[in-house]
Write a protein that holds these residues in place. Structure first.
Motif, mmCIF file in Angstrom:
data_model
loop_
_atom_site.group_PDB
_atom_site.id
_atom_site.type_symbol
_atom_site.label_atom_id
_atom_site.label_comp_id
_atom_site.label_asym_id
_atom_site.label_seq_id
_atom_site.Cartn_x
_atom_site.Cartn_y
_atom_site.Cartn_z
ATOM 1 N N THR A 140 -3.402 -12.842 1.780
ATOM 2 C CA THR A 140 -3.631 -11.575 2.064
ATOM 3 C C THR A 140 -3.053 -10.639 1.129
ATOM 4 O O THR A 140 -1.680 -10.958 0.693
ATOM 5 C CB THR A 140 -3.191 -11.177 3.667
ATOM 6 O OG1 THR A 140 -3.936 -12.015 4.436
ATOM 7 C CG2 THR A 140 -3.563 -9.787 3.875
ATOM 8 N N GLU A 141 -3.432 -9.977 0.217
ATOM 9 C CA GLU A 141 -2.909 -8.874 -0.686
ATOM 10 C C GLU A 141 -3.733 -7.804 -0.670
ATOM 11 O O GLU A 141 -4.672 -7.423 0.007
ATOM 12 C CB GLU A 141 -3.007 -9.617 -1.892
ATOM 13 C CG GLU A 141 -2.270 -11.198 -2.181
ATOM 14 C CD GLU A 141 -2.052 -11.363 -3.458
ATOM 15 O OE1 GLU A 141 -2.998 -11.397 -4.223
ATOM 16 O OE2 GLU A 141 -1.186 -12.227 -4.063
ATOM 17 N N LYS A 142 -3.272 -6.646 -1.516
ATOM 18 C CA LYS A 142 -3.801 -5.510 -1.731
ATOM 19 C C LYS A 142 -5.081 -5.674 -2.468
ATOM 20 O O LYS A 142 -5.360 -6.257 -3.465
ATOM 21 C CB LYS A 142 -2.787 -4.633 -2.436
ATOM 22 C CG LYS A 142 -3.462 -3.124 -2.719
ATOM 23 C CD LYS A 142 -2.336 -2.283 -3.759
ATOM 24 C CE LYS A 142 -2.533 -1.024 -3.906
ATOM 25 N NZ LYS A 142 -1.672 -0.182 -4.501
ATOM 26 N N HIS A 163 -6.942 -1.516 0.723
ATOM 27 C CA HIS A 163 -6.798 -2.506 1.801
ATOM 28 C C HIS A 163 -5.795 -3.528 1.833
ATOM 29 O O HIS A 163 -5.583 -3.840 0.378
ATOM 30 C CB HIS A 163 -8.327 -3.032 2.108
ATOM 31 C CG HIS A 163 -9.242 -1.853 2.370
ATOM 32 N ND1 HIS A 163 -9.687 -1.254 3.273
ATOM 33 C CD2 HIS A 163 -9.796 -1.223 1.175
ATOM 34 C CE1 HIS A 163 -10.692 -0.469 3.004
ATOM 35 N NE2 HIS A 163 -10.746 -0.293 1.743
ATOM 36 N N PHE A 164 -5.506 -4.118 2.944
ATOM 37 C CA PHE A 164 -4.712 -5.376 2.556
ATOM 38 C C PHE A 164 -5.437 -6.337 3.491
ATOM 39 O O PHE A 164 -5.565 -6.581 4.525
ATOM 40 C CB PHE A 164 -3.365 -5.046 3.430
ATOM 41 C CG PHE A 164 -2.347 -6.230 3.076
ATOM 42 C CD1 PHE A 164 -1.671 -6.261 2.126
ATOM 43 C CD2 PHE A 164 -1.599 -6.969 4.341
ATOM 44 C CE1 PHE A 164 -0.856 -7.131 1.697
ATOM 45 C CE2 PHE A 164 -0.610 -7.926 4.136
ATOM 46 C CZ PHE A 164 -0.246 -8.009 2.698
ATOM 47 N N LEU A 200 0.790 -1.117 0.032
ATOM 48 C CA LEU A 200 -0.060 0.054 -0.065
ATOM 49 C C LEU A 200 1.041 1.234 0.065
ATOM 50 O O LEU A 200 0.560 2.294 -0.699
ATOM 51 C CB LEU A 200 -0.934 0.037 1.206
ATOM 52 C CG LEU A 200 -2.506 -0.411 0.994
ATOM 53 C CD1 LEU A 200 -2.366 -1.989 0.443
ATOM 54 C CD2 LEU A 200 -3.292 -0.236 2.021
ATOM 55 N N MET A 221 0.836 -12.281 1.444
ATOM 56 C CA MET A 221 1.375 -12.930 2.782
ATOM 57 C C MET A 221 0.369 -13.952 2.946
ATOM 58 O O MET A 221 -0.877 -13.941 2.865
ATOM 59 C CB MET A 221 0.715 -11.600 3.888
ATOM 60 C CG MET A 221 1.302 -11.843 5.428
ATOM 61 S SD MET A 221 0.801 -13.192 6.229
ATOM 62 C CE MET A 221 -1.051 -12.702 6.636
ATOM 63 N N ALA A 238 2.835 -7.378 -2.652
ATOM 64 C CA ALA A 238 3.019 -8.203 -1.687
ATOM 65 C C ALA A 238 1.882 -9.292 -1.598
ATOM 66 O O ALA A 238 0.783 -8.890 -1.388
ATOM 67 C CB ALA A 238 3.277 -7.521 -0.337
#
Lengths: 192, 402
Positions: free
Chosen positions: B185-187, B13-14, A27, A35, A33
């Motif tokens: 989990t990503e943008k 958001h992530f 962000l 995770m 990325a």
């Protein structure tokens, strides 16, 4: 592309660390990325891990294969995941919690007393954030600015200040260590 | 119609795929969630339940999966957009009411965060082995729509797409995630509400006493009314006429079920959606969906570096299947390679459409993890020789590792 493995035990904020790095990179650093975290009965108290892939391009394969950076905050986590670390990898440990084996290949070891620093700051729960600061200084995978934007969005609002303090503590310790390294006085790098 | 800003969490958001699914539903206007928690789908329910007081939505944790989907069907008939989410054994329990929703032509969305099976299988690990169940799981003849995202961002986008398709065709739509996408989990970028296109419910506008809930418009889709809005109507799972009353006859069955099937089949060109890259002049086309489509890309990159002409066809809408395009490609390429996290499901569709004109090679995986890109690459290399044409679905032995 940089692959990162965080390992520790459930409750140390290992997953949260992965989320903070991933969010900071994707962000606020404008990178990609992904995770992932370990799921299962081991999640509380037992070995726990998070994996983050940071890349300039879209991440295709979503899991870590040969990590470039490994952060170990427990002996069990270290033992479980150390073998997958690449020969050129960076190994970051909490020096009070992990006793590493002799180093193999060209792996570079960096140690920080993250939990002790956190206790000195008043709460051991922020040891992971001390480690994040140390990680940011040593690995240069994410920028310090991005991390400082991400942390306040991912910790309880009344603890933001404490977390940023913990981050700075780890970051400055890491910078100092790198400075010593450059001046040829290998501090704790490679110590074991 | 544009999205209601109340449900749209505009910004970057992530998020993991499960949370993105809940946000997609809220952005699409979903205001009812009936569910029963099951790993790895529970986070969708958690997120929805936390957010729903802010958007005046209703969340009910039902007694089980049968009740969940029944509640969702009922909520849809009151005028709400409604969804449920499940996985593995829960998906099996929902089969009866998927058929009911298809028969009642009820717009709703069901997200299945697939895990390894059969039975309780691998609750916390991934799988793609419910693809045929999604299509054929309930008894009787019906058609369904299913979409398959490969990232949290797509999960957000495709959940909105699922709601829109369900309203457009008055059909249950399945979002076929898998554990890997659900927990990764990503943008996720959520656009402003006025940039999100929403398909409004197609309402009946004639005189109240003339409404026939199953009399279709020209596109074979009938308009709806809301329960309690003053119009008398009746719905039943029994074979029914335009009025919704049971008629036990072969003629009525023929008219109704043929239409249920045809409203999707005849509109398939509008529903089918896929991504294609470098298929012109390709020797091998890799067909994939969901998380496997990302893993396959790495194998495709490696194969191209070796000089193999590889194209990609990635399914976005998995049901209805893009038969027409596969048939066209079958006459041009040597082979199709299909990796999927099962022992051969969607590949059967590929083989059916290839009509023996191109080799069809499966790269299976039992579940619990994603493919090793090396295994896909190995099959691409073998398939590029095109020696298996006309042999049905073939599988190359895995490359031995040193």
């Amino acid at each position: 592309m940089i692959e990162i493995r965080f390992a520790g035990y459930g409750g140390q904020g290992i997953i949260r660390s992965g989320i903070i790095i991933g969010k900071a990179a994707s962000l606020y650093d404008d990178k990609f990325a992904t995770m992932n975290q370990s799921f299962g009965p081991e999640a509380r108290g037992g070995a726990c891990s998070a994996q983050v892939i940071v890349s300039d391009d879209r991440v295709l394969y979503p899991y870590v294969t040969v990590p470039n950076v490994m952060v170990a905050m427990s002996q069990e986590g270290y033992s479980k995941y150390e073998p997958e670390l690449g020969d050129e990898g960076l190994l970051l440990i909490d020096e009070d919690l992990v006793r590493p084996k002799p180093l193999r290949g060209n792996i570079k070891l960096y140690s920080v007393p993250a939990t002790r620093f956190a206790e000195e700051l008043g709460n051991r729960i922020i040891a992971n954030v001390v480690m994040l600061g140390f990680f940011t200084a040593i690995s240069e995978v994410v920028t310090v600015e991005a991390m400082k934007k991400a942390i306040p969005t991912l910790v309880p609002s009344r603890f933001v200040e404490l977390n940023l303090k913990a981050f700075d503590k780890g970051y400055e310790y890491g910078l100092e260590l790198r400075g010593k390294e450059k001046r040829g006085k290998a501090g704790t790098a490679g110590r074991c | 119609m544009k999205a209601d800003p109340k449900g749209v969490l505009t910004g970057s958001h992530f998020l993991d795929g499960d949370h993105a699914c809940a946000e997609g539903a809220l952005a699409a206007g979903c205001r009812f969630f009936g569910g029963y928690p099951i790993t790895p789908s529970t986070e969708v329910a958690e997120r929805f339940s936390q957010r729903c007081p802010l958007v005046e939505a209703i969340f009910i944790q039902m007694e089980d999966e049968l009740g969940s989907l029944a509640a969702v069907i009922g909520a849809a008939w009151t005028g709400r957009k409604a969804m449920t989410v499940t996985s593995g054994p829960g998906f099996s329990l929902m089969m009866e009411h998927i058929g009911l929703a298809a028969m009642l032509e009820t717009p709703l969305v069901l997200a299945n965060v697939q895990r390894g099976g059969p039975s309780t299988g691998l609750p916390t690990l991934t799988g793609q082995a419910d693809m045929m169940q999604a299509r054929w799981g309930s008894h009787g003849d019906y058609e369904i729509i299913a979409v398959s995202p490969n990232s949290p961002q797509e999960t957000f986008d495709f959940t909105i797409k699922a709601f829109n398709l369900s309203e457009r065709y008055r059909v249950p739509v399945l979002v076929m995630l898998d554990e890997c996408v659900g927990h990764m989990t990503e943008k996720v970028v959520i656009p402003p509400a006025d940039e999100i296109e929403i398909e409004p419910r197609r309402y009946y506008k004639g005189p109240k006493d003339k409404y026939l809930p199953f009399k279709p418009d020209k596109d074979l889709v009938p308009p709806m009314v809301d329960a309690g809005s003053g119009t008398r109507f009746h719905v039943t799972g029994l074979t029914h006429d335009y009025r919704g009353y049971p008629v036990m006859s072969a003629d009525c069955q023929e008219e109704l079920v043929r239409r249920l099937v045809n409203k999707i089949r005849k509109n398939a060109d509008h529903i089918v959606e896929y991504e294609e890259e470098q298929t012109d002049g390709a020797d091998v086309v890799v067909i994939s969906y969901g998380i496997t489509s990302r893993v396959a890309l790495r194998a495709v990159d490696l194969a191209r570096q070796e000089g193999i002409k590889v194209g990609i066809l990635r399914l976005i809408v998995v049901w209805p299947f893009p038969e027409k395009r596969i048939r066209e490609l079958a006459g041009k390429v040597k082979a199709f390679v299909m990796p999927e996290i099962n022992y051969g499901q969607m590949v059967l569709e590929v083989d059916r459409c290839a009509c023996g004109r191109a080799e069809v090679a499966l790269v299976p995986h039992g579940g619990g993890w994603v493919h090793d890109p090396e295994d896909i690459l190995h099959t691409i290399r073998q398939a590029a020789k095109g020696k298996g044409v006309g042999k049905g679905v073939i599988e190359y032995p895995r490359k031995k590792r040193g």
